[in-house]
Design a protein around this motif. Sequence first.
Motif, short mmCIF file in Angstrom:
data_model
loop_
_atom_site.label_atom_id
_atom_site.label_comp_id
_atom_site.label_asym_id
_atom_site.label_seq_id
_atom_site.Cartn_x
_atom_site.Cartn_y
_atom_site.Cartn_z
N ARG A 58 4.41 -86.51 -15.68
CA ARG A 58 3.76 -86.38 -16.69
C ARG A 58 2.42 -85.61 -16.36
NH1 ARG A 58 1.52 -90.90 -18.20
NH2 ARG A 58 2.56 -90.83 -20.07
N ASN A 59 1.93 -86.22 -14.70
CA ASN A 59 1.02 -85.35 -14.21
C ASN A 59 1.77 -83.91 -13.26
OD1 ASN A 59 -0.69 -87.72 -13.90
ND2 ASN A 59 -0.39 -87.94 -12.12
N ALA A 61 1.19 -81.34 -16.24
CA ALA A 61 0.50 -81.20 -16.48
C ALA A 61 -0.44 -80.00 -15.24
CB ALA A 61 -0.90 -82.17 -16.21
N GLN A 62 0.00 -80.06 -14.47
CA GLN A 62 -0.31 -79.33 -12.60
C GLN A 62 0.51 -78.34 -12.69
OE1 GLN A 62 1.26 -81.90 -9.35
NE2 GLN A 62 -0.87 -83.05 -9.26
N ARG A 88 0.99 -78.50 -21.26
CA ARG A 88 -0.01 -79.57 -21.22
C ARG A 88 -0.04 -79.45 -23.11
NH1 ARG A 88 -3.54 -77.09 -17.47
NH2 ARG A 88 -3.86 -79.03 -15.95
N PRO A 89 -0.59 -80.23 -23.95
CA PRO A 89 -0.06 -81.84 -23.19
C PRO A 89 0.90 -82.19 -23.16
CG PRO A 89 -0.13 -81.78 -26.05
CD PRO A 89 -0.39 -80.41 -25.48
N PRO A 90 1.48 -82.78 -22.34
CA PRO A 90 2.66 -83.04 -20.97
C PRO A 90 4.05 -83.50 -21.72
CG PRO A 90 1.00 -84.00 -19.49
CD PRO A 90 0.84 -83.59 -20.75
N GLU A 91 3.19 -84.66 -22.77
CA GLU A 91 4.24 -85.45 -23.38
C GLU A 91 4.44 -84.88 -24.82
OE1 GLU A 91 0.99 -87.47 -21.64
OE2 GLU A 91 0.72 -86.12 -22.82
#
Length: 331
Positions: A130-131, A134-135, A139-142
């Motif tokens: 997830r991080n 996002a980096q 987004r949102p990564p899910e």
Amino acid sequence: MDTRTPALEVRDLSVVYPASGGRGPARAVDGVNLSVGQGEIVALIGESGCGKSTLARALVGLVKPTGGQVLYQDTPLDYSAIALKQYRRHTQLVLQDPGGALNPKQNVYDAVALGPRLHGLTDRLPETVRNALAQAGLRPPEDFFGRYPHELSGGQQQRVVIAGALALNPSVIVADEPVASLDASVRGEILKLMLRLRDDLGLSALVVSHDLGLAWNIADRVAVMYLGRIVEQGTVEEVLLRPQHPYTQALLSVIPSGAEDWRPTLLTGEPPDPTAIPAGCRFHPRCGRWAAASADERAASGCDRRELPVLAPDASAAACHLLSPTALETA
């Protein structure tokens, strides 16, 4: 930005491929010194076939050098399987074709999780994925976990590849033509992402490209490669605004300047051939400055017979017999 201690460095590096097909050995990388400082982006520029990609692969341990050293934080690279696996947690390669780099049968979650799984870093794996997404700007990564490469745009695919590298929390990224296969509208987004990763995470990066515009937009320093060797390097302003080497000048001349008398410099002779490196300056058979010189000037220069010194890894300089001195004036 602290560039005093190199994050990654090569010293006198050479990679020679064996003779084949009736041709001699290919000196793809032929004595290169190059450093990437902490939190620094270095652009490696040159024509196809000059050795850029071979150097990039040597930097991440995919190609073992014939001579010289790769150093990570001043420690020479150990080529044992265990040491290479540990090293690749810190130095990651990003390839130019994200579609080819991603497994079409693997969803985004598994693609990004692959590196941590190979390294046994499975604690809190969903959070790691997830991080990383996002980096990388997804987004949102899910929303991307269950998607497959064919469901993503080219820019999103490249972000997934970058997220896969970030999942191991590396300190250095080696990016081989990271935007070459992307549409012009997407290239700027990926370049902004790399700058943000440098600023937010302190990442160092070597970016391999033939695109001088890329170097201008994201690099702190530029190294110009020709036929297996660095022929000019310095800050972006030094190399791109005040190029000294005839090869660098020729590369830059194809960019329209807006001046009425603008004309690109057409390189003559054959393209670089690493199996037949000429004596003296390896660029002299295609050099307009050499071609325009008188017989006396040619004899005095030694371009066709005197070997040029290998540039120091962090020097602002150009390797050319027709420059005196070869060092650039530091801005």
